[in-house]
Design a protein around this motif. Structure first.
Motif, PDB file in Angstrom:
ATOM      1  N   ASN A  79     -30.464 -63.139  69.129  1.00  0.00           N
ATOM      2  CA  ASN A  79     -30.782 -62.087  69.236  1.00  0.00           C
ATOM      3  C   ASN A  79     -29.608 -60.855  69.705  1.00  0.00           C
ATOM      4  O   ASN A  79     -29.557 -60.817  70.851  1.00  0.00           O
ATOM      5  N   TYR A  82     -27.763 -55.028  71.487  1.00  0.00           N
ATOM      6  CA  TYR A  82     -27.525 -54.078  70.330  1.00  0.00           C
ATOM      7  C   TYR A  82     -26.241 -53.264  70.854  1.00  0.00           C
ATOM      8  O   TYR A  82     -25.924 -52.664  69.893  1.00  0.00           O
ATOM      9  N   SER A  85     -23.272 -54.994  68.915  1.00  0.00           N
ATOM     10  CA  SER A  85     -23.655 -56.105  67.749  1.00  0.00           C
ATOM     11  C   SER A  85     -22.557 -55.670  66.643  1.00  0.00           C
ATOM     12  O   SER A  85     -22.179 -56.525  65.864  1.00  0.00           O
ATOM     13  N   GLY A 104     -29.235 -63.549  62.475  1.00  0.00           N
ATOM     14  CA  GLY A 104     -29.259 -62.727  63.722  1.00  0.00           C
ATOM     15  C   GLY A 104     -30.232 -61.547  63.828  1.00  0.00           C
ATOM     16  O   GLY A 104     -30.278 -60.921  62.546  1.00  0.00           O
ATOM     17  N   MET A 105     -30.714 -61.187  64.821  1.00  0.00           N
ATOM     18  CA  MET A 105     -31.644 -60.083  64.909  1.00  0.00           C
ATOM     19  C   MET A 105     -30.675 -58.843  65.469  1.00  0.00           C
ATOM     20  O   MET A 105     -29.978 -58.986  66.597  1.00  0.00           O
ATOM     21  N   SER A 155     -36.214 -53.354  65.100  1.00  0.00           N
ATOM     22  CA  SER A 155     -35.208 -54.588  64.925  1.00  0.00           C
ATOM     23  C   SER A 155     -35.260 -55.138  63.516  1.00  0.00           C
ATOM     24  O   SER A 155     -36.378 -54.891  62.552  1.00  0.00           O
ATOM     25  N   VAL A 157     -34.036 -58.691  61.000  1.00  0.00           N
ATOM     26  CA  VAL A 157     -33.281 -59.852  61.048  1.00  0.00           C
ATOM     27  C   VAL A 157     -32.330 -60.201  59.711  1.00  0.00           C
ATOM     28  O   VAL A 157     -33.112 -59.993  58.596  1.00  0.00           O
TER      29      VAL A 157
END
Length: 228
Positions: A79, A82, A85, A104-105, A155, A157
């Motif tokens: 995860n 953010y 990322s 991944g998220m 979010s 994935v």
């Protein structure tokens, strides 16, 4: 978990385990060597206290500063934080020879950018650089109410599979430079955006009448052979 295809795993790195929401499942996947990398002191202390069996498997460091934690191939999952990322994805690109799969998220907008096709309004530098080396599949959205407390963003994935063979290019350095230069002035035609990288006779090609977001990855790769 199904997206990880455990039967294909032998080494697995979780990035940013935090409070262990994923870790508690990942650490018990059979027949894998598992490691997690976490920079936050409090989270590392919590993980050690909650999962003593991870005592030698947590790397207390920023992922962005880390060296590959395994010899040979490993899967990256997380995860992802953010705020970094995009840097995480560029780091993965540096390790691509060792990382065949990423699950991944991300913040939804970032996940959409990574997976966007040419012509899409969010198709850009990140899309092209990742898709040059990985096939990207957008798996599903994750609603903010799935988290406590709920974040202010949605979010998504994604799963990335390393390509068997990347598009031929003069060099990765040329490719990265071309893509970043092209999208730096994405409202301009490609001819005006990348004029400094090509001789005038090359720029006469009608391909340069297009804007950066109209070109596929293979188009950028092919153009590198014509760069100065």
């Amino acid at each position: 978990m199904a997206a990880l295809e455990p039967d294909t795993l032998s080494q697995l790195l979780e990035v940013g385990p935090g409070g262990g929401a994923l870790t508690k499942y990942l650490k018990d996947i059979p027949h894998i060597c598992f490691k997690a990398i976490e920079v936050d002191d409090e989270k590392v202390s919590y993980l050690f206290a909650t999962y003593p069996e991870l005592s030698n498997k947590i790397i207390h460091q920023s992922f962005l500063d880390a060296d590959p934690p395994f010899e040979g191939a490993f899967t990256v999952v997380g995860n992802f934080p953010y705020n970094i990322s995009t840097q995480i994805l560029f780091k993965v690109l540096n390790w691509k020879d060792q990382v065949p799969v990423v699950v991944g998220m991300f913040q939804k907008e970032v996940a959409q950018r990574v997976a966007a096709p040419p012509g899409n309004k969010v198709y850009g530098v990140l899309s092209v650089l990742v898709q040059a080396f990985y096939d990207v599949k957008y798996l599903f959205d994750v609603h903010e109410n799935c988290f406590t407390p709920p974040p202010k963003v949605k979010s998504g994935v994604i799963k990335m599979y390393r390509k068997q063979e990347a598009a031929p290019m003069k060099s990765e350095k040329h490719f990265f430079n071309l893509v970043k230069t092209a999208f730096n002035q994405r409202r301009k035609t490609l001819r005006n955006a990348v004029r400094s990288l090509f001789e005038e006779d090359v720029l006469a090609d009608p391909l340069f009448n297009q804007r950066a977001e109209q070109l596929a990855v293979k188009d950028f790769a092919a153009l590198t052979f014509k760069m100065k």
